[in-house]
Design an enzyme around this catalytic site. Structure first.
Site, short mmCIF file in Angstrom:
data_model
loop_
_atom_site.label_atom_id
_atom_site.label_comp_id
_atom_site.label_asym_id
_atom_site.label_seq_id
_atom_site.Cartn_x
_atom_site.Cartn_y
_atom_site.Cartn_z
N ASN A 1 -0.59 -7.58 -3.65
CA ASN A 1 -1.23 -6.76 -4.68
C ASN A 1 -0.21 -5.85 -5.36
O ASN A 1 0.79 -5.47 -4.77
CB ASN A 1 -2.32 -5.89 -4.04
CG ASN A 1 -1.72 -4.95 -3.00
OD1 ASN A 1 -1.28 -5.39 -1.96
ND2 ASN A 1 -1.66 -3.67 -3.31
N GLU B 1 0.84 -1.21 0.00
CA GLU B 1 0.00 0.00 0.00
C GLU B 1 0.87 1.25 0.00
O GLU B 1 0.36 2.37 0.12
CB GLU B 1 -0.92 0.01 1.23
CG GLU B 1 -2.15 -0.88 1.09
CD GLU B 1 -1.82 -2.34 0.90
OE1 GLU B 1 -1.02 -2.87 1.68
OE2 GLU B 1 -2.33 -2.95 -0.05
N ASP C 1 -7.36 -5.69 -4.82
CA ASP C 1 -6.41 -5.92 -3.72
C ASP C 1 -6.37 -7.38 -3.31
O ASP C 1 -6.30 -7.71 -2.14
CB ASP C 1 -6.75 -5.04 -2.51
CG ASP C 1 -5.69 -5.14 -1.41
OD1 ASP C 1 -4.50 -5.24 -1.76
OD2 ASP C 1 -6.05 -5.15 -0.22
#
Lengths: 185, 589
Positions: B275, B191, B317
């Site tokens: 991801n 992220e 994700d």
């Protein structure tokens, strides 16, 4: 005052020292004069306006500076603040105020204070447990705009300046005004 | 021997004969717990059977220990040489408890002093999933991207190695394993626009022997002449560059933040990548290799032997980081060496672990974002009506944490079932332009999650990997964010976020016992034989992690997009539990 580095030096150094000392003495004469207020930014970061404790040994001291956000009252500044809040990825850690990686910014209890000076201070210096320091990255006026937006999330800005329509699927600052207790739905 | 134990033993014996001792799932077991996944095959199966379906209802607390931390306690305690080792969330203390003494007093605590600023780059709470023991040392990772080796007897640091930089958004939360003298460690930060890697550290010295990136040119990914992906779609040169727009691979995520398994016979280890970044897929057209991929590599060199990208051009994700349980199963009449991988994308893959061929891939819960996986081509078919991007997508299931997140499952050779702790959540989202600033989140998606069909946010499922179907399941109010362990006593242990530690019958899911602990459970249960010969069961309570951030981070549920949208689904958690890390250990009276 002794300036040992002025003694026994080469000529050029000695000249520089003389100039320095002259300035120093001149500044000393000016010391008591307070005709120019420190800028809000300086006060927010270095002054007692960014104080983080209510506990003051020996009672209150004078004078107390009040820092007013110079970019405070207009709807334009707040919406610019919101745009910048997303642009600088504040939203990546704090989301639309609910928090996640960083603590919520919609709340009544602040770790480092919720006054404009405190929030300015937080953004410029960063905070030890993971808040990045943005000093030198974000221009000062933009920081103030972000401060205005952060406070508007809590209904702490003038209602007249706070947008009523959310820009996203979620936020509605005016609706949030009475919902800042941290209560979960 | 307890009454009834004889029958069970006979049953166990016959099953073992049927399945043959050579099978990888029948791991030797000395009653210790020396690495988070229990063994290299990651079965989380214990042969201990003192505690069984008949007597488990008599379990009583034996001792407790406060971890002194208030963030998510996700780690598996280790038990080695009558000592228990516990890794806490940040600041990543390592406690050693002496199991030979009454009340298991503390022997020592090791404090690695990670940088507090690292807390700003932990996407999903400042968790740590545990340690690994090997040859007198405890190995584990700190949030600020270091691996440490600690003397298991004295608690003295042997070495520490800095592997990355928090200013690039990197952190480490995973539990390492040791294989062939290498400590295997991967970064977190999918992220934060990190470039994902997995490294092999020399266990003796801590020197980085190799590092395999998951994006970029083949030489960085340690792809060479011996790399033989099973499917056409995964073949080609420098796919880690070509499947991205221009330089995007440099900040493309694909972190290796979770489990690793190792097959000593094939000399291959297996792990998945996260991801791709940012979440907003419109900013990264292409397959985005090697995100959402399972790699098979050699521990000594890191060299890739095969790879299979489960979810190309990830839209939701769906990290590929979940555990890989190594099993030898008879499928369609022939014995296959497989790995069982319950993916976040909602499919449970059985993959031939020699070749990377998908043997089967079936949904283990409600999924509407992906229609099917073709085992012939290895390709998955997205549901076009659920694609995310700048537009708004609604009622997409499963939500970003997937049908199941990192919470590890277990496999019992006695029942042949996999015990899956998982989620049942859907979401809505709106893409935004993600702006890359190193060290800050790189996501570009506003998300809100909510309960999936039925309204229960979590499920414990018993899955038959051969028949590829659910045998029984239990609905839970909250996502089941703890691991599971299964024993030769046919008991499955797991915990819930509302603070119940539970025992159920491995054969039918019947509830057998439960105990209310101090804070919600997001940890991994373990079981071991104490110095007194008794079987114990241990679990860390202490809610947190992505699912529990609502409570551990004191979040404000007014904004459902908080915690990457998880807050919308868990804003009521504070009515059920409070924060605080505590070890609980149970035994029969």
């Amino acid at each position: 005052m002794v300036f040992p580095w002025c003694i026994d030096r080469e000529d050029t150094v000695r000249i520089r020292c003389t100039i320095f000392l002259a300035c120093f003495l001149w500044a000393s004469c000016q010391r008591e004069k307070r005709d120019i207020e420190p800028s809000p930014a300086r006060l927010a970061v270095f002054g007692d306006a960014a104080r983080q404790s209510d506990l003051r040994p020996g009672g209150p001291v004078h004078p107390q500076h009040v820092v007013n956000n110079p970019y405070n009252s207009s709807g334009y500044d707040i919406s610019e603040g919101q745009r910048l809040y997303n642009w600088y990825n504040c939203s990546g850690c704090h989301f639309d105020g609910g928090g996640g990686i960083g603590p919520p910014l919609i709340k009544t209890t602040w770790i480092y204070g919720g006054e404009p000076a405190n929030i300015f201070d937080t953004i410029v210096k960063g905070r030890p447990n993971g808040m990045p320091s943005w000093g030198g990255r974000i221009p000062e006026y933009q920081i103030w705009q972000i401060v205005a937006y952060v406070r508007s999330m809590n209904g702490l800005q003038p209602t007249s300046a706070t947008p009523t329509r959310p820009d996203t699927i979620e936020t509605n600052p005016q609706n949030l005004q009475n919902r800042t207790t941290g209560e979960t739905k | 021997m307890n009454p009834g134990g004889g029958i069970r033993l006979t049953l166990a014996g016959s099953l073992l004969v049927l399945s043959g001792l050579a099978q990888i799932q029948n791991q030797p077991d000395d009653g210790q717990w020396i690495m988070a996944p229990k063994n290299h095959a990651s079965t989380r199966y214990s042969t201990l059977n003192q505690i069984n379906t008949e007597n488990v209802r008599n379990l009583k607390p034996a001792f407790e220990f406060s971890t002194g931390t208030i963030r998510g306690n996700e780690a598996a305690p280790l038990v080695v040489n009558n000592t228990m080792y516990i890794v806490t969330p940040f600041p990543n203390f390592l406690y050693a408890l002496d199991l030979t003494k009454p009340g298991a007093p503390m022997k020592w605590v090791y404090q690695p002093n990670p940088s507090p600023s690292a807390q700003g780059v932990a996407c999903c709470d400042t968790v740590n999933r545990g340690a690994a023991y090997d040859k007198g040392r405890i190995y584990y990772n700190t949030l600020d991207v270091q691996t440490v080796a600690v003397d298991a007897n004295t608690g003295k640091e042997v070495w520490r190695t800095k592997l990355g930089d928090i200013n690039m958004g990197e952190s480490i939360t995973m539990a390492p394993i040791v294989a062939k003298g290498k400590v295997l460690v991967g970064n977190s930060g999918g992220e934060f626009g990190v470039r994902g890697w997995l490294a092999g550290l020399d266990a003796d010295t801590g020197k980085i022997a190799w590092r395999a990136y998951a994006t970029g040119p083949d030489k960085d990914v340690l792809i060479g002449p011996n790399f033989k992906p099973f499917y056409q779609k995964d073949r080609g040169t420098d796919l880690g560059v070509k499947t991205w727009p221009s330089e995007a691979w440099k900040i493309g995520g694909a972190a290796a933040w979770s489990w690793i398994s190792y097959d000593p016979d094939l000399d291959l280890f297996y792990y998945g990548t996260s991801n791709p970044g940012p979440w907003n897929p419109e900013q990264r057209p292409g397959d985005n290799k090697w995100a959402c991929t399972i790699f098979a590599r050699r521990p000594e060199t890191g060299e890739a032997v095969w790879a299979y990208q489960m979810t190309p051009h990830d839209l939701h994700d769906y990290d590929g980081i979940n555990e890989n349980i190594l099993l030898d199963l008879t499928i369609g009449g022939s014995l296959r060496k497989v790995l069982a991988h319950p993916d976040r994308n909602g499919f449970l893959y059985l993959i031939d672990r020699q070749t990377g061929e998908v043997v089967s891939a079936e949904k283990f819960g409600y999924v509407n974002t992906i229609e099917s996986v073709d085992v012939k081509t290895g390709e998955l078919k997205y549901n076009p009506t659920k694609e995310s991007g700048f537009k708004t997508v609604r009622d997409a299931c499963p939500a970003p944490p997937g049908l199941k997140d990192w919470t590890p499952s277990s496999f019992s050779p006695r029942t042949g079932l996999i015990y899956l702790p998982h989620n049942n959540m859907c979401y809505e989202a709106q893409g935004t332009q993600a702006n890359y600033i190193a060290g800050t989140p790189f996501v570009g998606m506003k998300v809100r999650m909510y309960a999936g069909p039925g309204g229960n946010r979590g499920i414990l499922s018993a899955w038959d990997p051969v028949k590829a179907k659910t045998v029984w399941s239990i609905n839970e109010t909250f996502p089941v964010w703890s691991g599971t362990v299964v024993t030769a006593g046919d008991v499955v242990f797991y915990g819930t976020m509302d603070g119940w530690f539970k025992a159920v019958d491995a054969r039918n899911g019947k509830s057998l016992w439960q105990f209310k602990v101090g804070s919600g459970i997001v940890g991994q249960p373990v079981t071991y034989k104490g110095p007194d010969g008794k079987q114990y069961v241990a679990i860390l309570s202490g809610v947190g992690g992505w699912a529990g951030a609502a409570v551990s981070g004191g979040l404000n549920g007014v904004d459902g997009t908080g915690a990457l949208g998880f807050l919308n689904a868990t804003s009521d958690l504070g009515k059920y539990t409070t924060k605080g890390g505590m070890l609980y250990v149970f035994s029969l009276p």
